[in-house]
Motif scaffolding. Structure first.
Motif, PDB file in Angstrom:
ATOM      1  N   PHE A  67     -13.390  15.710  -1.221  1.00 26.98           N
ATOM      2  CA  PHE A  67     -12.070  15.403  -1.851  1.00 26.98           C
ATOM      3  C   PHE A  67     -11.692  14.101  -1.692  1.00 26.98           C
ATOM      4  CE2 PHE A  67      -7.254  15.137  -1.595  1.00 26.98           C
ATOM      5  CZ  PHE A  67      -6.923  15.302  -2.890  1.00 26.98           C
ATOM      6  N   ARG A  68     -11.567  13.302  -2.794  1.00 31.00           N
ATOM      7  CA  ARG A  68     -11.200  11.839  -2.602  1.00 31.00           C
ATOM      8  C   ARG A  68     -12.289  11.021  -1.773  1.00 31.00           C
ATOM      9  NH1 ARG A  68      -4.927  10.578  -3.180  1.00 31.00           N
ATOM     10  NH2 ARG A  68      -4.707  11.587  -5.215  1.00 31.00           N
ATOM     11  N   ASN A  69     -13.583  11.287  -1.964  1.00 36.65           N
ATOM     12  CA  ASN A  69     -14.917  10.693  -1.338  1.00 36.65           C
ATOM     13  C   ASN A  69     -14.677  10.973   0.009  1.00 36.65           C
ATOM     14  OD1 ASN A  69     -15.823   9.702  -3.721  1.00 36.65           O
ATOM     15  ND2 ASN A  69     -14.136   8.017  -3.679  1.00 36.65           N
ATOM     16  N   LYS A  70     -13.981  12.002   0.735  1.00 39.92           N
ATOM     17  CA  LYS A  70     -14.383  12.348   2.045  1.00 39.92           C
ATOM     18  C   LYS A  70     -14.832  13.813   2.176  1.00 39.92           C
ATOM     19  CE  LYS A  70     -12.081  13.068   6.604  1.00 39.92           C
ATOM     20  NZ  LYS A  70     -10.655  12.827   7.042  1.00 39.92           N
ATOM     21  N   ASP A 107     -15.189  22.823  -7.895  1.00 39.11           N
ATOM     22  CA  ASP A 107     -15.980  22.772  -8.905  1.00 39.11           C
ATOM     23  C   ASP A 107     -17.453  22.774  -7.959  1.00 39.11           C
ATOM     24  OD1 ASP A 107     -17.170  22.224 -11.325  1.00 39.11           O
ATOM     25  OD2 ASP A 107     -16.484  20.247 -11.508  1.00 39.11           O
ATOM     26  N   LEU A 108     -18.248  23.577  -8.211  1.00 39.86           N
ATOM     27  CA  LEU A 108     -19.683  23.869  -7.615  1.00 39.86           C
ATOM     28  C   LEU A 108     -20.685  22.841  -8.015  1.00 39.86           C
ATOM     29  CD1 LEU A 108     -21.373  25.592  -5.421  1.00 39.86           C
ATOM     30  CD2 LEU A 108     -21.937  27.085  -7.692  1.00 39.86           C
ATOM     31  N   PHE A 118     -19.030  21.594  -3.060  1.00 39.11           N
ATOM     32  CA  PHE A 118     -17.891  21.645  -3.980  1.00 39.11           C
ATOM     33  C   PHE A 118     -17.076  20.466  -3.900  1.00 39.11           C
ATOM     34  CE2 PHE A 118     -18.387  26.312  -2.734  1.00 39.11           C
ATOM     35  CZ  PHE A 118     -17.944  26.858  -3.986  1.00 39.11           C
ATOM     36  N   MET A 119     -16.839  19.885  -5.259  1.00 39.23           N
ATOM     37  CA  MET A 119     -15.945  18.786  -5.478  1.00 39.23           C
ATOM     38  C   MET A 119     -14.543  19.450  -5.551  1.00 39.23           C
ATOM     39  SD  MET A 119     -15.891  15.459  -5.529  1.00 39.23           S
ATOM     40  CE  MET A 119     -17.483  15.048  -6.413  1.00 39.23           C
ATOM     41  N   VAL A 120     -13.705  18.942  -4.842  1.00 40.62           N
ATOM     42  CA  VAL A 120     -12.162  19.817  -4.851  1.00 40.62           C
ATOM     43  C   VAL A 120     -11.266  18.831  -5.304  1.00 40.62           C
ATOM     44  CG1 VAL A 120     -10.485  20.803  -3.352  1.00 40.62           C
ATOM     45  CG2 VAL A 120     -12.770  20.916  -2.798  1.00 40.62           C
ATOM     46  N   GLN A 121     -10.326  19.503  -6.236  1.00 41.63           N
ATOM     47  CA  GLN A 121      -9.012  18.547  -6.900  1.00 41.63           C
ATOM     48  C   GLN A 121      -7.920  19.544  -6.263  1.00 41.63           C
ATOM     49  OE1 GLN A 121      -9.070  17.189 -10.909  1.00 41.63           O
ATOM     50  NE2 GLN A 121     -11.144  18.233 -11.063  1.00 41.63           N
ATOM     51  N   ILE A 122      -6.879  18.568  -5.725  1.00 44.02           N
ATOM     52  CA  ILE A 122      -5.734  19.222  -5.405  1.00 44.02           C
ATOM     53  C   ILE A 122      -4.586  18.867  -6.115  1.00 44.02           C
ATOM     54  CG2 ILE A 122      -3.918  19.246  -3.324  1.00 44.02           C
ATOM     55  CD1 ILE A 122      -6.494  18.868  -1.333  1.00 44.02           C
ATOM     56  N   LEU A 123      -3.996  19.775  -6.709  1.00 39.68           N
ATOM     57  CA  LEU A 123      -2.716  19.556  -7.775  1.00 39.68           C
ATOM     58  C   LEU A 123      -1.375  19.986  -6.903  1.00 39.68           C
ATOM     59  CD1 LEU A 123      -4.478  21.455 -10.448  1.00 39.68           C
ATOM     60  CD2 LEU A 123      -4.375  19.160 -10.112  1.00 39.68           C
ATOM     61  N   ARG A 124      -0.667  19.102  -6.492  1.00 40.84           N
ATOM     62  CA  ARG A 124       0.524  19.375  -5.824  1.00 40.84           C
ATOM     63  C   ARG A 124       1.274  20.252  -6.727  1.00 40.84           C
ATOM     64  NH1 ARG A 124      -1.655  18.370  -0.883  1.00 40.84           N
ATOM     65  NH2 ARG A 124      -2.609  16.642  -0.876  1.00 40.84           N
ATOM     66  N   GLY A 125       1.922  21.075  -5.636  1.00 42.66           N
ATOM     67  CA  GLY A 125       2.834  22.235  -6.148  1.00 42.66           C
ATOM     68  C   GLY A 125       4.232  21.987  -6.635  1.00 42.66           C
ATOM     69  N   ASP A 126       4.391  20.587  -7.218  1.00 41.55           N
ATOM     70  CA  ASP A 126       5.998  20.327  -7.573  1.00 41.55           C
ATOM     71  C   ASP A 126       6.219  20.997  -8.854  1.00 41.55           C
ATOM     72  OD1 ASP A 126       6.067  18.835  -5.199  1.00 41.55           O
ATOM     73  OD2 ASP A 126       5.126  16.949  -6.225  1.00 41.55           O
TER      74      ASP A 126
END
Length: 147
Positions: A67-70, A107-108, A118-126
């Motif tokens: 996530f974000r290159n980490k 995303d595998l 996995f590349m992860v995207q985080i969508l904040r729950g606002d």
């Protein structure tokens, strides 16, 4: 006894992460979840949905979440009755300040049979209050108009 299946061929990707941390899905298998209490409070569990399991190995293998290159390293328990990430999932959850209601897309990117990435995207729950009534397909009587 059946022979082990070869891992699925995944599409090559350029792994470019945009400034906002969002990027198009690769076209490879993926899964998503809405973060719940069990993901971010003790026991800190991240189970893998049944629909994703055919694309993953039936044994314990290392997994890398990016996530974000980490990167965060842990194991995927493919040989357990409950397919999940190991307790190091807690580190990913706390490092990224996951909260109940956030969305995660996994995303595998690699499945060699020896490692998963996995590349992860985080969508904040606002989530605006007017959308909360639409959970589980319910809708309000008046339509919601977004400008």
């Amino acid at each position: 006894m059946t022979e082990p299946q070869a891992p699925p061929q995944l599409k090559p990707t350029n792994n470019v992460v945009h400034d906002d941390g969002f990027f198009p899905l690769s076209g490879n298998p993926y899964f998503h979840c809405i973060v719940s209490k069990s993901n971010v409070k003790p026991k800190f569990q991240m189970t893998i949905p049944n629909k994703m399991q055919p694309f993953l190995p039936p044994e314990t293998v290392p997994v890398v979440l990016t996530f974000r290159n980490k990167d965060w390293e842990m194991n995927y328990y493919g040989d357990h009755s409950l397919k999940c990430f190991d307790p190091r999932w807690k580190i990913f959850a706390t490092d990224n300040d996951l909260k109940i209601g956030d969305g995660c897309v996994f995303d595998l990117m690699e499945n060699s049979g020896k490692i998963l990435k996995f590349m992860v995207q985080i969508l904040r729950g606002d989530i605006p209050d007017e959308f909360l009534n639409r959970v589980n397909g319910e809708s309000s009587e008046t339509p919601i108009i977004i400008d």
